[in-house]
Design a protein around this motif. Structure first.
Motif, PDB file in Angstrom:
ATOM      1  N   LYS A 127       0.468  -1.431  -0.187  1.00  0.00           N
ATOM      2  CA  LYS A 127       0.139   0.179  -0.043  1.00  0.00           C
ATOM      3  C   LYS A 127       0.577   1.333  -0.320  1.00  0.00           C
ATOM      4  O   LYS A 127       1.825   1.435   0.672  1.00  0.00           O
ATOM      5  CB  LYS A 127      -1.239   0.128   1.061  1.00  0.00           C
ATOM      6  CG  LYS A 127      -1.540   1.340   1.449  1.00  0.00           C
ATOM      7  CD  LYS A 127      -2.191   1.753   3.017  1.00  0.00           C
ATOM      8  CE  LYS A 127      -3.301   2.483   3.208  1.00  0.00           C
ATOM      9  NZ  LYS A 127      -3.845   1.928   3.735  1.00  0.00           N
TER      10      LYS A 127
ATOM     11  N   TYR B 134       1.966  -8.980  -7.809  1.00  0.00           N
ATOM     12  CA  TYR B 134       0.517  -8.064  -6.557  1.00  0.00           C
ATOM     13  C   TYR B 134      -0.108  -7.114  -7.157  1.00  0.00           C
ATOM     14  O   TYR B 134       0.741  -6.525  -8.230  1.00  0.00           O
ATOM     15  CB  TYR B 134       1.902  -7.648  -5.536  1.00  0.00           C
ATOM     16  CG  TYR B 134       1.997  -9.089  -4.967  1.00  0.00           C
ATOM     17  CD1 TYR B 134       3.666  -9.623  -4.939  1.00  0.00           C
ATOM     18  CD2 TYR B 134       1.585  -9.583  -3.480  1.00  0.00           C
ATOM     19  CE1 TYR B 134       3.625 -10.223  -4.913  1.00  0.00           C
ATOM     20  CE2 TYR B 134       2.034 -10.346  -2.887  1.00  0.00           C
ATOM     21  CZ  TYR B 134       3.200 -10.677  -3.012  1.00  0.00           C
ATOM     22  OH  TYR B 134       4.637 -12.231  -2.872  1.00  0.00           O
TER      23      TYR B 134
ATOM     24  N   TYR C 140      -2.960  -3.851  -8.060  1.00  0.00           N
ATOM     25  CA  TYR C 140      -3.689  -2.769  -6.671  1.00  0.00           C
ATOM     26  C   TYR C 140      -4.211  -1.978  -7.622  1.00  0.00           C
ATOM     27  O   TYR C 140      -4.431  -2.064  -8.871  1.00  0.00           O
ATOM     28  CB  TYR C 140      -2.373  -1.849  -6.712  1.00  0.00           C
ATOM     29  CG  TYR C 140      -1.497  -2.869  -5.516  1.00  0.00           C
ATOM     30  CD1 TYR C 140      -0.191  -3.354  -6.804  1.00  0.00           C
ATOM     31  CD2 TYR C 140      -1.182  -3.208  -4.628  1.00  0.00           C
ATOM     32  CE1 TYR C 140       0.889  -4.089  -5.947  1.00  0.00           C
ATOM     33  CE2 TYR C 140      -0.159  -3.458  -4.010  1.00  0.00           C
ATOM     34  CZ  TYR C 140       0.775  -3.996  -5.058  1.00  0.00           C
ATOM     35  OH  TYR C 140       1.915  -5.246  -4.592  1.00  0.00           O
ATOM     36  N   TRP C 141      -5.797  -1.376  -7.085  1.00  0.00           N
ATOM     37  CA  TRP C 141      -6.452  -0.399  -7.756  1.00  0.00           C
ATOM     38  C   TRP C 141      -5.651   0.943  -7.041  1.00  0.00           C
ATOM     39  O   TRP C 141      -6.786   0.468  -4.894  1.00  0.00           O
ATOM     40  CB  TRP C 141      -7.963  -0.731  -7.758  1.00  0.00           C
ATOM     41  CG  TRP C 141      -7.885  -1.750  -9.153  1.00  0.00           C
ATOM     42  CD1 TRP C 141      -7.984  -2.894  -8.998  1.00  0.00           C
ATOM     43  CD2 TRP C 141      -8.332  -1.428 -10.788  1.00  0.00           C
ATOM     44  NE1 TRP C 141      -8.687  -3.401 -10.188  1.00  0.00           N
ATOM     45  CE2 TRP C 141      -8.009  -3.086 -11.030  1.00  0.00           C
ATOM     46  CE3 TRP C 141      -8.371   0.102 -10.777  1.00  0.00           C
ATOM     47  CZ2 TRP C 141      -8.301  -2.631 -12.540  1.00  0.00           C
ATOM     48  CZ3 TRP C 141      -8.182  -0.317 -12.750  1.00  0.00           C
ATOM     49  CH2 TRP C 141      -8.543  -1.757 -12.753  1.00  0.00           C
ATOM     50  N   TYR C 142      -6.036   2.198  -7.468  1.00  0.00           N
ATOM     51  CA  TYR C 142      -6.141   3.552  -7.224  1.00  0.00           C
ATOM     52  C   TYR C 142      -7.125   3.893  -7.348  1.00  0.00           C
ATOM     53  O   TYR C 142      -7.129   3.474  -8.932  1.00  0.00           O
ATOM     54  CB  TYR C 142      -4.390   3.890  -6.835  1.00  0.00           C
ATOM     55  CG  TYR C 142      -3.691   3.320  -6.118  1.00  0.00           C
ATOM     56  CD1 TYR C 142      -3.233   2.372  -6.079  1.00  0.00           C
ATOM     57  CD2 TYR C 142      -3.241   3.785  -4.808  1.00  0.00           C
ATOM     58  CE1 TYR C 142      -2.267   1.818  -5.873  1.00  0.00           C
ATOM     59  CE2 TYR C 142      -2.594   3.337  -3.878  1.00  0.00           C
ATOM     60  CZ  TYR C 142      -1.630   2.321  -3.937  1.00  0.00           C
ATOM     61  OH  TYR C 142      -0.635   2.047  -3.704  1.00  0.00           O
TER      62      TYR C 142
ATOM     63  N   PHE D 169      -5.204   5.091  -2.205  1.00  0.00           N
ATOM     64  CA  PHE D 169      -5.319   3.350  -2.369  1.00  0.00           C
ATOM     65  C   PHE D 169      -6.751   2.859  -2.313  1.00  0.00           C
ATOM     66  O   PHE D 169      -7.199   3.643  -1.385  1.00  0.00           O
ATOM     67  CB  PHE D 169      -4.304   2.843  -1.165  1.00  0.00           C
ATOM     68  CG  PHE D 169      -4.492   1.538  -0.530  1.00  0.00           C
ATOM     69  CD1 PHE D 169      -4.864   0.631   0.382  1.00  0.00           C
ATOM     70  CD2 PHE D 169      -3.521   0.147  -1.787  1.00  0.00           C
ATOM     71  CE1 PHE D 169      -4.982  -0.394   0.144  1.00  0.00           C
ATOM     72  CE2 PHE D 169      -3.422  -0.891  -1.138  1.00  0.00           C
ATOM     73  CZ  PHE D 169      -4.518  -1.543  -0.822  1.00  0.00           C
TER      74      PHE D 169
ATOM     75  N   SER E   7      -5.301  -4.100  -2.703  1.00  0.00           N
ATOM     76  CA  SER E   7      -4.480  -4.598  -2.952  1.00  0.00           C
ATOM     77  C   SER E   7      -4.159  -6.068  -2.901  1.00  0.00           C
ATOM     78  O   SER E   7      -5.829  -6.796  -2.110  1.00  0.00           O
ATOM     79  CB  SER E   7      -2.989  -4.488  -1.883  1.00  0.00           C
ATOM     80  OG  SER E   7      -3.130  -4.567  -0.852  1.00  0.00           O
TER      81      SER E   7
ATOM     82  N   LYS F 275      -7.674  -3.493   1.977  1.00  0.00           N
ATOM     83  CA  LYS F 275      -8.893  -2.772   1.050  1.00  0.00           C
ATOM     84  C   LYS F 275      -8.972  -1.622   1.991  1.00  0.00           C
ATOM     85  O   LYS F 275      -9.582  -1.582   3.394  1.00  0.00           O
ATOM     86  CB  LYS F 275     -10.117  -3.549   1.427  1.00  0.00           C
ATOM     87  CG  LYS F 275     -10.572  -3.735   1.917  1.00  0.00           C
ATOM     88  CD  LYS F 275     -12.162  -4.787   1.662  1.00  0.00           C
ATOM     89  CE  LYS F 275     -12.860  -4.824   2.992  1.00  0.00           C
ATOM     90  NZ  LYS F 275     -13.762  -5.472   2.457  1.00  0.00           N
TER      91      LYS F 275
ATOM     92  N   CYS G 124      -4.344   0.935 -12.059  1.00  0.00           N
ATOM     93  CA  CYS G 124      -4.328   0.227 -11.869  1.00  0.00           C
ATOM     94  C   CYS G 124      -2.362   0.203 -11.685  1.00  0.00           C
ATOM     95  O   CYS G 124      -1.683   0.487 -12.671  1.00  0.00           O
ATOM     96  CB  CYS G 124      -4.609  -1.234 -12.771  1.00  0.00           C
ATOM     97  SG  CYS G 124      -3.897  -2.434 -13.013  1.00  0.00           S
TER      98      CYS G 124
ATOM     99  N   SER H 298       0.539  -3.397 -10.390  1.00  0.00           N
ATOM    100  CA  SER H 298       0.880  -4.018 -10.544  1.00  0.00           C
ATOM    101  C   SER H 298       2.651  -4.290  -9.786  1.00  0.00           C
ATOM    102  O   SER H 298       4.184  -3.014 -10.555  1.00  0.00           O
ATOM    103  CB  SER H 298       1.434  -5.192 -11.296  1.00  0.00           C
ATOM    104  OG  SER H 298       1.797  -4.785 -12.774  1.00  0.00           O
TER     105      SER H 298
ATOM    106  N   TRP I  37       6.104  -8.334  -2.891  1.00  0.00           N
ATOM    107  CA  TRP I  37       5.090  -7.288  -2.179  1.00  0.00           C
ATOM    108  C   TRP I  37       6.091  -5.720  -1.844  1.00  0.00           C
ATOM    109  O   TRP I  37       6.765  -6.128  -1.782  1.00  0.00           O
ATOM    110  CB  TRP I  37       5.528  -7.721  -1.031  1.00  0.00           C
ATOM    111  CG  TRP I  37       3.898  -7.859  -0.274  1.00  0.00           C
ATOM    112  CD1 TRP I  37       3.916  -8.956   0.410  1.00  0.00           C
ATOM    113  CD2 TRP I  37       2.525  -7.902  -0.867  1.00  0.00           C
ATOM    114  NE1 TRP I  37       2.517  -9.723   1.160  1.00  0.00           N
ATOM    115  CE2 TRP I  37       1.901  -8.692   0.154  1.00  0.00           C
ATOM    116  CE3 TRP I  37       2.015  -7.081  -1.164  1.00  0.00           C
ATOM    117  CZ2 TRP I  37       0.591  -8.536  -0.061  1.00  0.00           C
ATOM    118  CZ3 TRP I  37       0.238  -6.629  -1.277  1.00  0.00           C
ATOM    119  CH2 TRP I  37      -0.368  -7.182  -0.779  1.00  0.00           C
TER     120      TRP I  37
ATOM    121  N   TYR J 167       7.439  -1.866  -9.279  1.00  0.00           N
ATOM    122  CA  TYR J 167       5.937  -1.241  -9.262  1.00  0.00           C
ATOM    123  C   TYR J 167       5.656  -0.202  -9.820  1.00  0.00           C
ATOM    124  O   TYR J 167       5.918   0.939 -10.362  1.00  0.00           O
ATOM    125  CB  TYR J 167       5.630  -0.037  -7.540  1.00  0.00           C
ATOM    126  CG  TYR J 167       3.895  -0.795  -7.107  1.00  0.00           C
ATOM    127  CD1 TYR J 167       3.318   0.149  -7.465  1.00  0.00           C
ATOM    128  CD2 TYR J 167       4.318  -0.890  -5.963  1.00  0.00           C
ATOM    129  CE1 TYR J 167       2.310   0.260  -6.934  1.00  0.00           C
ATOM    130  CE2 TYR J 167       2.954  -1.375  -4.869  1.00  0.00           C
ATOM    131  CZ  TYR J 167       1.968  -0.451  -5.595  1.00  0.00           C
ATOM    132  OH  TYR J 167       0.617  -0.072  -4.547  1.00  0.00           O
TER     133      TYR J 167
END
Lengths: 115, 115
Positions: free
Chosen positions: A102, B31, B33-35, B45, B48, B57, B92, B94, B98, B104
């Motif tokens: 995050k 991995y 993610y959406w933002y 954020f 994930s 979330k 989006c 990825s 982590w 990223y």
């Protein structure tokens, strides 16, 4: 709580000048900081990062400074060019728990470079 | 250079309708993610996702939102019943592992307009 903020929402400079963009953060657990550049209609683009065990990191024309004592982060751009005009965001990541992925973003600074 | 691809670039929908925003992450990334970014505000954020389940979330990601990896390449964000305040850019991202220091990468975003 977690928050990352910026002191200056806009910055106008002349081409060739050096630019400094500042960011304050409040989460002491943050151990990784990133600067992103966002051009109109595009997603955040990685510029440079720094870990909390460092004070300074240099890239090509950019330098990030981290002052953990006052929880302050800055991005220095040398010899700013018109192509540097964009919105710049700082973001932080706190390792541990489930928050490895995050990112918490600051408000953003609009950098305008005049030819 | 590998890219995160998002479609459509702009989606207009009527309030109350369902929308699905699509993303193709970088192929070897695990991995996702959406933002979202409301116009003129910071990037926030949402969620994930790893190993076919949500890892974390935010408060924004309520029951109206869901994510899915329907096949080996796509990652989707569904909003079941859109509200005017859902109008925003949705990004989006990825990463290989982590954390923001593992490649990223953000996509260029989908602009969602709810009317």
């Amino acid at each position: 709580g977690e928050s990352v903020g910026l002191h200056l929402p806009t910055l106008s400079v002349q081409e060739g000048d050096n630019s400094i963009i500042n960011c304050a953060y409040s989460n002491s657990a943050s151990d990784y900081f990133i600067w992103y550049k966002q051009e109109s209609g595009k997603g955040p683009q990685f510029i440079i990062d720094i870990r909390s065990n460092m004070d300074k990191r240099q890239g090509q024309r950019v330098t990030v400074l981290l002052n953990k004592t006052v929880k302050h982060l800055s991005l220095q751009i040398a010899a700013t060019q018109p192509g540097d005009s964009a919105v710049y965001f700082c973001a932080e990541n706190a390792a541990g728990g489930t928050s490895y992925g995050k990112l918490t973003f600051g408000q953003g600074t609009i950098l305008t470079v005049h030819p | 250079e590998p890219e995160v691809t998002q479609t459509p670039s702009h989606q207009v929908t009527q309030m109350g309708q369902e929308v699905i925003l699509r993303c193709v992450p970088i192929s070897n990334h695990l991995y996702f993610y959406w933002y979202r970014q409301i116009l003129g505000q910071k990037v926030e954020f949402l969620v994930s996702f790893y190993n076919n389940e949500i890892s974390e979330k935010s408060e924004i990601f309520d029951d109206q939102f869901s994510v899915e990896r329907p096949d080996g390449s796509n990652f989707t964000l569904k909003i079941r019943s859109t509200k005017l305040e859902d109008s925003a850019m949705y990004f989006c991202a990825s990463s290989e592992w982590w954390g923001p220091n593992y490649g990223y990468t953000f996509g260029s975003g989908t602009r969602l307009t709810v009317v």
